[in-house]
Design a protein around this motif. Structure first.
Motif, short mmCIF file in Angstrom:
data_model
loop_
_atom_site.label_atom_id
_atom_site.label_comp_id
_atom_site.label_asym_id
_atom_site.label_seq_id
_atom_site.Cartn_x
_atom_site.Cartn_y
_atom_site.Cartn_z
N VAL A 1 83.09 -10.13 56.54
CA VAL A 1 83.13 -10.86 55.39
C VAL A 1 81.61 -11.28 55.09
O VAL A 1 80.52 -12.13 55.60
CB VAL A 1 84.06 -11.67 55.42
N VAL A 2 81.15 -10.67 53.79
CA VAL A 2 79.07 -11.50 53.36
C VAL A 2 79.15 -12.62 53.03
O VAL A 2 78.58 -13.68 53.54
CB VAL A 2 78.21 -10.12 53.04
N GLU A 3 80.51 -13.14 51.97
CA GLU A 3 79.97 -14.30 51.18
C GLU A 3 81.90 -14.77 50.74
O GLU A 3 82.27 -13.69 50.54
CB GLU A 3 79.16 -14.14 50.40
N VAL A 4 82.51 -16.16 50.45
CA VAL A 4 83.25 -16.38 50.22
C VAL A 4 82.67 -17.41 48.97
O VAL A 4 81.70 -18.19 48.85
CB VAL A 4 84.30 -16.67 51.46
N PHE A 5 83.02 -16.94 47.72
CA PHE A 5 82.53 -17.97 47.01
C PHE A 5 84.13 -17.88 45.48
O PHE A 5 84.88 -16.95 45.45
CB PHE A 5 81.88 -16.59 46.05
N HIS A 6 84.39 -19.14 45.89
CA HIS A 6 84.88 -19.71 44.73
C HIS A 6 84.41 -20.22 43.56
O HIS A 6 83.24 -21.34 43.19
CB HIS A 6 85.68 -20.79 45.87
N VAL B 1 81.34 -24.73 41.99
CA VAL B 1 81.29 -23.30 42.74
C VAL B 1 80.58 -24.13 44.88
O VAL B 1 80.82 -25.08 44.72
CB VAL B 1 80.02 -22.76 42.20
N SER B 2 81.75 -23.06 45.07
CA SER B 2 81.67 -23.12 46.51
C SER B 2 81.81 -21.81 46.93
O SER B 2 81.76 -20.77 46.82
CB SER B 2 83.69 -23.91 46.74
N ALA B 3 80.21 -21.93 48.43
CA ALA B 3 79.69 -20.87 48.52
C ALA B 3 79.44 -20.73 49.97
O ALA B 3 79.29 -22.13 50.90
CB ALA B 3 79.45 -20.29 47.82
N TRP B 4 80.22 -19.91 50.34
CA TRP B 4 80.10 -20.31 52.49
C TRP B 4 79.95 -18.54 53.23
O TRP B 4 80.52 -17.96 52.55
CB TRP B 4 80.71 -20.76 53.47
N ARG B 5 79.45 -18.40 53.92
CA ARG B 5 79.83 -17.32 54.63
C ARG B 5 80.15 -17.60 56.07
O ARG B 5 79.69 -18.00 57.31
CB ARG B 5 78.23 -16.54 55.17
N PRO B 6 81.98 -16.85 56.66
CA PRO B 6 82.11 -17.22 57.75
C PRO B 6 81.90 -16.50 59.08
O PRO B 6 81.53 -15.07 58.46
CB PRO B 6 83.65 -16.83 56.63
N GLN B 7 82.52 -16.94 59.77
CA GLN B 7 81.76 -15.98 61.11
C GLN B 7 83.06 -14.97 62.03
O GLN B 7 83.94 -14.59 62.13
CB GLN B 7 81.80 -16.98 62.53
N ILE B 8 83.02 -14.19 60.39
CA ILE B 8 83.97 -12.69 60.59
C ILE B 8 83.70 -12.02 60.49
O ILE B 8 83.01 -11.79 59.16
CB ILE B 8 84.71 -13.39 59.00
N PRO B 9 83.06 -10.95 61.28
CA PRO B 9 82.59 -9.85 60.74
C PRO B 9 83.59 -8.86 60.19
O PRO B 9 84.55 -8.89 59.50
CB PRO B 9 83.27 -8.74 61.94
N PRO C 1 70.17 -22.34 42.22
CA PRO C 1 70.13 -22.07 43.93
C PRO C 1 70.04 -23.55 44.44
O PRO C 1 70.59 -23.52 45.78
CB PRO C 1 68.40 -21.70 44.13
N GLY C 2 69.86 -24.72 43.89
CA GLY C 2 69.82 -25.87 44.80
C GLY C 2 71.20 -27.03 44.67
O GLY C 2 71.61 -26.60 46.36
N ARG C 3 71.98 -26.37 43.94
CA ARG C 3 73.30 -26.71 43.11
C ARG C 3 74.27 -25.98 44.27
O ARG C 3 74.66 -25.75 45.38
CB ARG C 3 73.73 -26.29 41.85
N TYR C 4 74.19 -24.19 44.61
CA TYR C 4 74.12 -23.20 45.16
C TYR C 4 73.63 -23.78 46.52
O TYR C 4 75.29 -23.64 47.40
CB TYR C 4 73.77 -22.12 45.21
N ALA C 5 73.12 -24.16 47.21
CA ALA C 5 72.81 -24.47 48.31
C ALA C 5 73.38 -26.09 49.46
O ALA C 5 73.81 -25.76 49.65
CB ALA C 5 70.83 -24.04 48.75
N SER C 6 73.73 -27.03 48.08
CA SER C 6 74.32 -27.52 48.46
C SER C 6 75.26 -27.81 49.24
O SER C 6 76.40 -28.54 49.55
CB SER C 6 74.10 -28.71 46.94
N ARG C 7 76.21 -26.82 48.28
CA ARG C 7 77.99 -25.89 48.29
C ARG C 7 77.70 -25.36 49.75
O ARG C 7 79.01 -24.61 50.19
CB ARG C 7 78.45 -25.91 47.46
N VAL C 8 76.86 -25.18 50.42
CA VAL C 8 76.56 -24.55 51.55
C VAL C 8 77.37 -25.28 53.22
O VAL C 8 76.23 -26.48 52.65
CB VAL C 8 76.06 -23.65 52.31
N PRO C 9 78.50 -25.29 53.17
CA PRO C 9 78.47 -26.13 54.78
C PRO C 9 77.99 -26.18 55.68
O PRO C 9 76.91 -25.34 55.95
CB PRO C 9 80.15 -25.45 55.69
#
Length: 286
Positions: free
Chosen positions: A17-22, A7-15, A257-265
């Motif tokens: 887009v709430v979340e990108v999730f791969h 899993v890779s998840a992040w929130r880009p600084q693009i109005p 949640p720990g693994r999810y958070a570890s993939r947040v840049p």
């Protein structure tokens, strides 16, 4: 078969887009849940089957799936090899509530141009410094989605009485963090507890407790993307403790949640984790 949960998840600084999730899953199956935002889904390998509004759907080759907010759905692999997907969660500034009905009726769009544009948007969102390109590509994706859905818009139907189901949903939204017992809800909504559960499930296709848990998980995801630690997120999202959050988060999202958070840049860095690369068709001109 090797079990994969990448899993890779992040929130880009693009109005918008709430979340990108791969993600790449071989065995994970999503239970019935809801989101308060739009889910824009493309599958790169394998296929996904899901139920939306009590009807079964799937994601064949080149399909773009658009799942509307507040409409329950689940999801699982349609093949034994699992699936690899890319998801954008978009807020209602991109598509307003008028488009929910048309999306419920036909969530899977076999549209090669839209598929390519969504892939190009994912590629731009994955690169630091390409914010203007990402905003431009998001505009093209939104335009294409609205053009596909607009012909199916109908005149607003007369507003019916809210009913106990809608009243309960509003109450659950108000009490998202602190919760509400069924007995208290029945007194506030003025309906018998059993009738309340049956009416809500019939109206929205999901039980009240499933609805509330899905909303809390959505809140937890946003807080984790903000960089807050899981123990803090648990309390802030309405869970009893971190183990309570972990149990439900893993069931719904597929990882802890720990693994999810570890993939947040980290701030200022690009996305990390198992991020599918852009395909040849994604790199094609718009």
């Amino acid at each position: 078969m090797v079990v994969r949960q990448e899993v890779s998840a992040w929130r880009p600084q693009i109005p918008g887009v709430v979340e990108v999730f791969h993600a790449h899953f071989t065995e994970h199956a999503y239970p019935m849940h809801v989101h308060d935002v739009w889910t824009l889904l493309i599958v790169d390998d394998g296929a996904v089957r899901y139920d939306l509004n009590r009807r079964e759907h799937g994601t064949p080759h080149d399909t773009v799936s658009l799942l509307p907010p507040q409409v329950p759905h689940n999801g699982s692999s349609a093949t034994s090899e699992g699936f690899r997907k890319r998801v954008l969660y978009l807020d209602l500034t991109q598509l307003d509530e008028r488009f929910i009905g048309p999306a419920v009726d036909d969530p899977d769009m076999n549209d090669p141009l839209l598929r390519r544009r969504v892939g190009q948007l994912h590629a731009a969102l994955s690169r630091r410094g390409d914010e203007l390109e990402a905003e431009s590509r998001l505009a093209l994706v939104g335009e294409r989605l609205r053009s596909r859905l607009r012909p199916r818009l109908v005149a607003d139907a007369p507003v019916a009485g809210r009913g106990v189901a809608q009243s309960l949903r509003e109450l659950l939204d108000e009490r998202l963090l602190h919760g509400v017992s069924l007995d208290e809800a029945s007194k506030l909504v003025h309906a018998h507890p059993t009738h309340l559960v049956r009416a809500f499930t019939a109206a929205f296709g999901i039980a009240p407790h499933q609805y509330m848990m899905a909303r809390r998980i959505d809140r937890a995801r946003r807080l984790l993307l903000d960089g807050r630690p899981p123990a803090e997120v648990a309390a802030a999202a309405g869970f009893y403790d971190q183990s309570h959050l972990t149990r439900h988060f893993k069931r719904l999202v597929g990882i802890t949640p720990g693994r999810y958070a570890s993939r947040v840049p980290s701030p200022g860095r690009g996305a990390v984790g198992a991020k599918p690369s852009a395909t040849r068709r994604d790199r094609a001109p718009a």
